[in-house]
Motif scaffolding. Structure first.
Motif, PDB file in Angstrom:
ATOM      1  N   GLU A  78       0.399  -1.102  -0.184  1.00 27.02           N
ATOM      2  CA  GLU A  78      -0.361   0.391   0.160  1.00 27.02           C
ATOM      3  C   GLU A  78       0.695   1.566  -0.131  1.00 27.02           C
ATOM      4  N   LEU A  79       1.963   1.219   0.732  1.00 30.98           N
ATOM      5  CA  LEU A  79       2.874   2.679   1.434  1.00 30.98           C
ATOM      6  C   LEU A  79       3.694   2.394  -0.357  1.00 30.98           C
ATOM      7  N   SER A  80       4.102   1.539  -1.215  1.00 28.59           N
ATOM      8  CA  SER A  80       4.362   1.711  -2.541  1.00 28.59           C
ATOM      9  C   SER A  80       4.274   2.690  -3.495  1.00 28.59           C
ATOM     10  N   SER A  81       2.162   2.775  -3.558  1.00 31.43           N
ATOM     11  CA  SER A  81       1.631   3.404  -4.540  1.00 31.43           C
ATOM     12  C   SER A  81       2.268   4.628  -3.919  1.00 31.43           C
ATOM     13  N   VAL A  90      -0.448   4.964   6.787  1.00 28.78           N
ATOM     14  CA  VAL A  90       0.902   4.813   8.791  1.00 28.78           C
ATOM     15  C   VAL A  90      -0.422   5.490  10.058  1.00 28.78           C
ATOM     16  N   ASP A  91      -0.887   6.199   9.916  1.00 25.95           N
ATOM     17  CA  ASP A  91      -1.540   6.546  10.681  1.00 25.95           C
ATOM     18  C   ASP A  91      -3.091   5.957  11.158  1.00 25.95           C
ATOM     19  N   SER A  92      -3.606   5.230   9.948  1.00 27.90           N
ATOM     20  CA  SER A  92      -4.695   4.417  10.221  1.00 27.90           C
ATOM     21  C   SER A  92      -4.039   2.860  10.904  1.00 27.90           C
ATOM     22  N   ALA A 134       4.832  10.182  -5.208  1.00 24.03           N
ATOM     23  CA  ALA A 134       5.610  10.975  -5.543  1.00 24.03           C
ATOM     24  C   ALA A 134       6.897  11.015  -5.386  1.00 24.03           C
ATOM     25  N   LEU A 135       7.756  10.228  -5.961  1.00 29.23           N
ATOM     26  CA  LEU A 135       9.119  10.128  -6.303  1.00 29.23           C
ATOM     27  C   LEU A 135       8.921  10.153  -7.711  1.00 29.23           C
ATOM     28  N   LEU A 195       1.999  11.693  -0.461  1.00 30.01           N
ATOM     29  CA  LEU A 195       2.225  12.266   0.557  1.00 30.01           C
ATOM     30  C   LEU A 195       1.608  11.896   1.694  1.00 30.01           C
ATOM     31  N   GLN A 196      -0.055  12.785   1.841  1.00 33.11           N
ATOM     32  CA  GLN A 196      -0.893  12.422   2.711  1.00 33.11           C
ATOM     33  C   GLN A 196      -1.174  11.481   2.319  1.00 33.11           C
ATOM     34  N   ARG A 197      -1.369  11.185   1.525  1.00 33.41           N
ATOM     35  CA  ARG A 197      -1.734   8.904   1.247  1.00 33.41           C
ATOM     36  C   ARG A 197      -1.130   8.319   2.149  1.00 33.41           C
ATOM     37  N   THR A 198      -0.025   8.333   1.829  1.00 39.94           N
ATOM     38  CA  THR A 198       1.212   7.785   2.904  1.00 39.94           C
ATOM     39  C   THR A 198       0.900   7.838   4.489  1.00 39.94           C
ATOM     40  N   LEU A 199       0.865   9.074   4.562  1.00 40.11           N
ATOM     41  CA  LEU A 199       1.015   9.679   6.881  1.00 40.11           C
ATOM     42  C   LEU A 199      -0.135   8.879   6.796  1.00 40.11           C
TER      43      LEU A 199
END
Length: 387
Positions: free
Chosen positions: A153-156, A214-216, A161-162, A207-211
């Motif tokens: 999930e984080l890779s996408s 993680v927050d979830s 972002a990269l 980056l907001q989606r990544t956070l």
């Protein structure tokens, strides 16, 4: 070789048992209850043959002390005594003995009963080890699957972002080259600004989606709600949760009905339970009813003196068995779209199990609806961290 401790105040009895068992076992000896307890404090035998009638400390008292100590309570004890009546045997079993050998003992009987108890102990230990190993394998496999799900999930968003950052970097390099050469046109500047704005927006959104992901996962323990165990009214909490979801319920034209009976007070983690109930009601509203209109029922029922059940039930589309088997997987959803990656019931299960000390069950039938049942203690344990 298994280690047997023979305890008897008569050296002749110890010698006879030693000669009988020494070929198959390692045999140690004690001539009093105190000596036997001191031996066990230093080394744990696999089996104890214990005389019942001894001065100063009887076999009953020795056995009671062994069973009261967590280190020695699992050692099987066979009483060896002249008191071989049915009432004597019953009392011996009541004190924790596993078998009874009457004096004068018969060699073949002693060997058979000793070997039986040693075999039972070996089988029990082997089973316990296999269960521990199985649990550890399952636990490691579960952790591995969770890590893989998180990484996927984080890779996408991180990859997006990269790419956006690299695009922005290349465009800034072109902008610098054009400005140094003095050949930049207004149209070129507008193009660079547009690319920069789009790239920055993509970086920020990913980056907001990544956070958010993680927050979830951080929300899957009571610690991350700033929660302390406290006493609270369950009825008041449920009413607060339903009130907080008024906009969602009205938007989907779903009614939420509460049947709580007499109010109960829990000593538990209020924030964690509120998160659980909020997620369950939201899931029912968003996933059970494909079209507007429906009902969600919350029922609270005491279960004995120290437990209760909370059910959240809808009468919506339900789920087939294949889907039902995956509802606790991280990021699994029956819908596609931007919200399908919310961890949902994965977090709910962690909170119910590790924070609230309870259990969760989900039942569902296509076309009939879904019922989620929580079984919770009135007094939760201290929060255990998921691992």
């Amino acid at each position: 070789m298994p280690l047997i401790l023979v305890v008897d105040d008569q050296p002749s009895n110890i010698h006879a048992l030693y000669q009988l068992l020494v070929d198959d076992c390692e045999v140690s000896m004690a001539t009093s209850g105190a000596e036997a307890l001191a031996f066990c404090a230093q080394q744990l035998p696999d089996l104890i043959l214990l005389d019942l009638l001894m001065p100063e400390m009887s076999g009953y008292e020795v056995c009671d002390r062994l069973k009261a100590d967590p280190r020695t309570r699992a050692i099987p004890v066979i009483f060896v005594t002249v008191q071989g009546g049915a009432a004597d045997e019953a009392e011996g079993f009541a004190h924790g003995a596993v078998d009874y050998i009457s004096k004068p003992f018969v060699d073949v009987v002693v060997k058979a009963r000793v070997h039986t108890q040693l075999a039972l102990k070996l089988a029990s230990e082997s089973f316990a080890r296999s269960q521990i190993e199985l649990f550890q394998r399952d636990k490691l496999a579960s952790v591995g699957r969770t890590i893989a799900d998180i990484a996927q999930e984080l890779s996408s968003p991180l990859g997006n972002a990269l790419i956006s950052a690299c695009t922005l970097q290349d465009d800034l390099a072109q902008l610098r080259s054009s400005s140094v050469g003095g050949v930049m046109k207004r149209a070129d500047l507008d193009k660079h600004l547009r690319v920069s704005e789009e790239s920055v927006c993509l970086v920020l959104s990913n980056l907001q989606r990544t956070l958010s992901i993680v927050d979830s996962f951080l929300q899957s323990t009571a610690d991350n709600f700033g929660d302390q165990r406290c006493s609270f009214s369950l009825t008041e909490l449920v009413h607060e949760v339903v009130t907080s979801l008024t906009d969602v319920l009205e938007a989907h034209q779903v009614r939420c009905e509460l049947a709580a009976g007499d109010d109960v007070h829990l000593l538990s983690f209020r924030g964690a339970l509120a998160k659980v109930l909020t997620t369950l009601v939201q899931n029912a509203v968003k996933h059970a009813y494909r079209e507007a209109g429906g009902e969600v029922h919350i029922r609270v029922r005491p279960l004995g003196a120290d437990q209760l059940t909370i059910t959240v039930q809808d009468h919506g589309v339900g789920m087939p068995p294949a889907t039902l088997g995956r509802v606790f997987d991280p990021f699994f959803s029956t819908r596609f779209g931007p919200n399908r990656r919310e961890p949902g019931l994965y977090i709910v299960r962690n909170l119910v199990t590790f924070a609230l000390g309870g259990q969760i069950q989900v039942e569902s039938t296509p076309g009939v609806g879904t019922t989620v049942r929580l079984t919770l203690p009135m007094i939760s344990p201290e929060a255990r961290r998921a691992s």
